[in-house]
Write an enzyme that holds these catalytic residues in place. Sequence first.
Site, PDB file in Angstrom:
ATOM      1  N   SER A  74      -7.093   0.617 -11.024  1.00 30.82           N
ATOM      2  CA  SER A  74      -6.016   0.018 -10.236  1.00 30.82           C
ATOM      3  C   SER A  74      -6.217   0.165  -8.737  1.00 30.82           C
ATOM      4  O   SER A  74      -5.689  -0.632  -7.955  1.00 30.82           O
ATOM      5  CB  SER A  74      -4.667   0.639 -10.632  1.00 30.82           C
ATOM      6  OG  SER A  74      -4.707   2.047 -10.497  1.00 30.82           O
TER       7      SER A  74
ATOM      8  N   GLY B 192      -5.590   0.787 -14.905  1.00 31.53           N
ATOM      9  CA  GLY B 192      -5.483   1.680 -16.050  1.00 31.53           C
ATOM     10  C   GLY B 192      -6.800   2.010 -16.715  1.00 31.53           C
ATOM     11  O   GLY B 192      -6.834   2.811 -17.661  1.00 31.53           O
TER      12      GLY B 192
ATOM     13  N   ASN C  83      -8.126   7.864 -13.731  1.00 33.72           N
ATOM     14  CA  ASN C  83      -7.266   7.833 -14.912  1.00 33.72           C
ATOM     15  C   ASN C  83      -7.692   8.848 -15.966  1.00 33.72           C
ATOM     16  O   ASN C  83      -6.865   9.313 -16.755  1.00 33.72           O
ATOM     17  CB  ASN C  83      -7.249   6.418 -15.512  1.00 33.72           C
ATOM     18  CG  ASN C  83      -6.461   5.450 -14.647  1.00 33.72           C
ATOM     19  OD1 ASN C  83      -5.365   5.751 -14.192  1.00 33.72           O
ATOM     20  ND2 ASN C  83      -7.035   4.289 -14.378  1.00 33.72           N
TER      21      ASN C  83
ATOM     22  N   ASP D 188       5.391   5.140  -6.619  1.00 37.28           N
ATOM     23  CA  ASP D 188       4.879   5.997  -7.686  1.00 37.28           C
ATOM     24  C   ASP D 188       4.032   7.149  -7.155  1.00 37.28           C
ATOM     25  O   ASP D 188       3.639   8.043  -7.901  1.00 37.28           O
ATOM     26  CB  ASP D 188       4.078   5.190  -8.707  1.00 37.28           C
ATOM     27  CG  ASP D 188       2.868   4.480  -8.087  1.00 37.28           C
ATOM     28  OD1 ASP D 188       2.501   4.801  -6.928  1.00 37.28           O
ATOM     29  OD2 ASP D 188       2.292   3.617  -8.757  1.00 37.28           O
TER      30      ASP D 188
ATOM     31  N   HIS E 287      -0.477   4.910  -6.183  1.00 36.09           N
ATOM     32  CA  HIS E 287      -1.205   3.742  -5.702  1.00 36.09           C
ATOM     33  C   HIS E 287      -0.950   3.496  -4.211  1.00 36.09           C
ATOM     34  O   HIS E 287       0.207   3.439  -3.787  1.00 36.09           O
ATOM     35  CB  HIS E 287      -0.801   2.502  -6.507  1.00 36.09           C
ATOM     36  CG  HIS E 287      -1.113   2.630  -7.962  1.00 36.09           C
ATOM     37  ND1 HIS E 287      -0.171   3.042  -8.887  1.00 36.09           N
ATOM     38  CD2 HIS E 287      -2.265   2.427  -8.638  1.00 36.09           C
ATOM     39  CE1 HIS E 287      -0.735   3.067 -10.086  1.00 36.09           C
ATOM     40  NE2 HIS E 287      -2.001   2.704  -9.961  1.00 36.09           N
TER      41      HIS E 287
END
Length: 214
Positions: free
Chosen positions: A39, A76, A105, A189, A192
């Site tokens: 991402s 992801g 991730n 979040d 990011h």
Amino acid sequence: MHRRDFISGALASAAAGLWLPAGAADSVQARTVLVVGDSLSAEYGIARGSGWVALLEQRLAKEKKPWKVVNASISGDTTAGGRSRIGSLLAQHQPAVVVIELGGNDALRGLPLQSTADNLRNMVQAAKKSGARVLLLGMQIPPNYGQAYARKFAEVFVEISREQRTALLPFLLKGIADDADATRMFQADRIHPRAEAHPRILNNVWPALEPLLR
């Protein structure tokens, strides 16, 4: 025109930098940078065209460098996902340079570090075997995941780079995630980066990538 005249003229033009064999110009223009990431490279949560990979493509065009960029990043994705895709991506795009931006991730899911290292190693080896140069983009995670795990995770990228003798950017988000007020550069979040951070990301990547484009 006699054959001797044609050859003489061609040699003279080539010496003057005015002539290329048929197809040579096309081969120069066809060189590809392949970015395989997650991402952070797939423009998650930001407008299309504002991520660092898109900014890289714009920079190459502005500087008239004969490269095109293929962004094969998936939000992801893990190193296992990248490993499963790398073969088909190399066959399809035949890149001259491969940028690998994966691993974050894996850490967020607490996956075994040995698995992450094996997957990255496999991807680097596959890219090198295809004839491509490789840039590995390292990642770091906050110490709240455990200081030992965080340290060993960051070391994975260094070790793979040293072992495989490939280019490395130790920390993709340097100056962003470790900023005095890091939250201002991230989306809600806190994972990011905002669009405003992506020019800085490109500035981090460029010094490591540019030598591979020469």
